[in-house]
Motif scaffolding. Structure first.
Motif, PDB file in Angstrom:
ATOM      1  N   GLY A  20       5.698 -25.885  -2.692  1.00  0.00           N
ATOM      2  CA  GLY A  20       5.577 -25.215  -3.980  1.00  0.00           C
ATOM      3  C   GLY A  20       5.995 -26.073  -5.157  1.00  0.00           C
ATOM      4  O   GLY A  20       6.289 -25.541  -6.230  1.00  0.00           O
ATOM      5  N   TYR A  37       0.533 -31.819  -4.635  1.00  0.00           N
ATOM      6  CA  TYR A  37       1.170 -30.509  -4.542  1.00  0.00           C
ATOM      7  C   TYR A  37       1.647 -30.331  -3.111  1.00  0.00           C
ATOM      8  O   TYR A  37       0.871 -30.454  -2.165  1.00  0.00           O
ATOM      9  CB  TYR A  37       0.185 -29.396  -4.912  1.00  0.00           C
ATOM     10  CG  TYR A  37       0.806 -28.019  -4.847  1.00  0.00           C
ATOM     11  CD1 TYR A  37       1.717 -27.609  -5.810  1.00  0.00           C
ATOM     12  CD2 TYR A  37       0.500 -27.146  -3.821  1.00  0.00           C
ATOM     13  CE1 TYR A  37       2.304 -26.358  -5.760  1.00  0.00           C
ATOM     14  CE2 TYR A  37       1.072 -25.886  -3.756  1.00  0.00           C
ATOM     15  CZ  TYR A  37       1.974 -25.501  -4.728  1.00  0.00           C
ATOM     16  OH  TYR A  37       2.553 -24.259  -4.671  1.00  0.00           O
ATOM     17  N   PRO A  60       5.860 -25.791 -10.689  1.00  0.00           N
ATOM     18  CA  PRO A  60       4.849 -25.150 -11.540  1.00  0.00           C
ATOM     19  C   PRO A  60       5.372 -23.857 -12.147  1.00  0.00           C
ATOM     20  O   PRO A  60       6.229 -23.194 -11.578  1.00  0.00           O
ATOM     21  CB  PRO A  60       3.692 -24.881 -10.572  1.00  0.00           C
ATOM     22  CG  PRO A  60       4.289 -24.885  -9.221  1.00  0.00           C
ATOM     23  CD  PRO A  60       5.494 -25.777  -9.282  1.00  0.00           C
ATOM     24  N   ASP A  61       4.839 -23.530 -13.316  1.00  0.00           N
ATOM     25  CA  ASP A  61       5.198 -22.289 -14.000  1.00  0.00           C
ATOM     26  C   ASP A  61       4.536 -21.130 -13.268  1.00  0.00           C
ATOM     27  O   ASP A  61       3.314 -21.087 -13.147  1.00  0.00           O
ATOM     28  CB  ASP A  61       4.731 -22.350 -15.449  1.00  0.00           C
ATOM     29  CG  ASP A  61       5.100 -21.106 -16.227  1.00  0.00           C
ATOM     30  OD1 ASP A  61       6.018 -20.379 -15.808  1.00  0.00           O
ATOM     31  OD2 ASP A  61       4.460 -20.860 -17.265  1.00  0.00           O
ATOM     32  N   GLN A  62       5.347 -20.223 -12.769  1.00  0.00           N
ATOM     33  CA  GLN A  62       4.819 -19.068 -12.046  1.00  0.00           C
ATOM     34  C   GLN A  62       5.313 -17.812 -12.738  1.00  0.00           C
ATOM     35  O   GLN A  62       6.488 -17.470 -12.638  1.00  0.00           O
ATOM     36  CB  GLN A  62       5.258 -19.100 -10.587  1.00  0.00           C
ATOM     37  CG  GLN A  62       4.746 -20.321  -9.853  1.00  0.00           C
ATOM     38  CD  GLN A  62       5.284 -20.403  -8.433  1.00  0.00           C
ATOM     39  OE1 GLN A  62       6.018 -19.542  -7.985  1.00  0.00           O
ATOM     40  NE2 GLN A  62       4.906 -21.454  -7.731  1.00  0.00           N
ATOM     41  N   THR A  65       8.151 -15.101 -11.658  1.00  0.00           N
ATOM     42  CA  THR A  65       9.011 -15.668 -10.623  1.00  0.00           C
ATOM     43  C   THR A  65      10.303 -16.145 -11.257  1.00  0.00           C
ATOM     44  O   THR A  65      10.287 -16.856 -12.255  1.00  0.00           O
ATOM     45  CB  THR A  65       8.313 -16.858  -9.929  1.00  0.00           C
ATOM     46  OG1 THR A  65       7.099 -16.399  -9.373  1.00  0.00           O
ATOM     47  CG2 THR A  65       9.172 -17.445  -8.849  1.00  0.00           C
TER      48      THR A  65
END
Length: 80
Positions: A20, A37, A60-62, A65
């Motif tokens: 992730g 990734y 990464p921007d989630q 979350t």
């Protein structure tokens, strides 16, 4: 995060054990670079080529979350 190499597989770096995250790498000996990734918690093999490799790790921007802890990372190593 760890990066390991093996003389048996020249030009390859194994990164992990997290999933992730993105690894942004550049082989400063050849100029080649890329973004990988990580989607396998067991680690991922990256064909970086032989030479000195530098890398950073980003998350990464989630949306929705919550990140409990995040320490940006960077490193450099030699790939046989």
């Amino acid at each position: 995060m760890t990066a390991t190499t093996d003389p048996v597989t020249p030009g390859v770096t194994r990164v992990g054990p997290y999933a992730g995250v993105f690894v942004h790498w550049r082989n400063i000996s050849t100029g080649e670079g890329g973004i990988t990734y990580l989607d396998n918690p067991g680690g991922t093999q990256v064909r970086t080529g032989s030479g000195t490799v530098v890398a950073t790790v980003t998350v990464p921007d989630q949306a929705g979350t919550r990140v409990i802890a995040l320490v940006p990372g960077a490193g450099a190593w030699y790939v046989p």
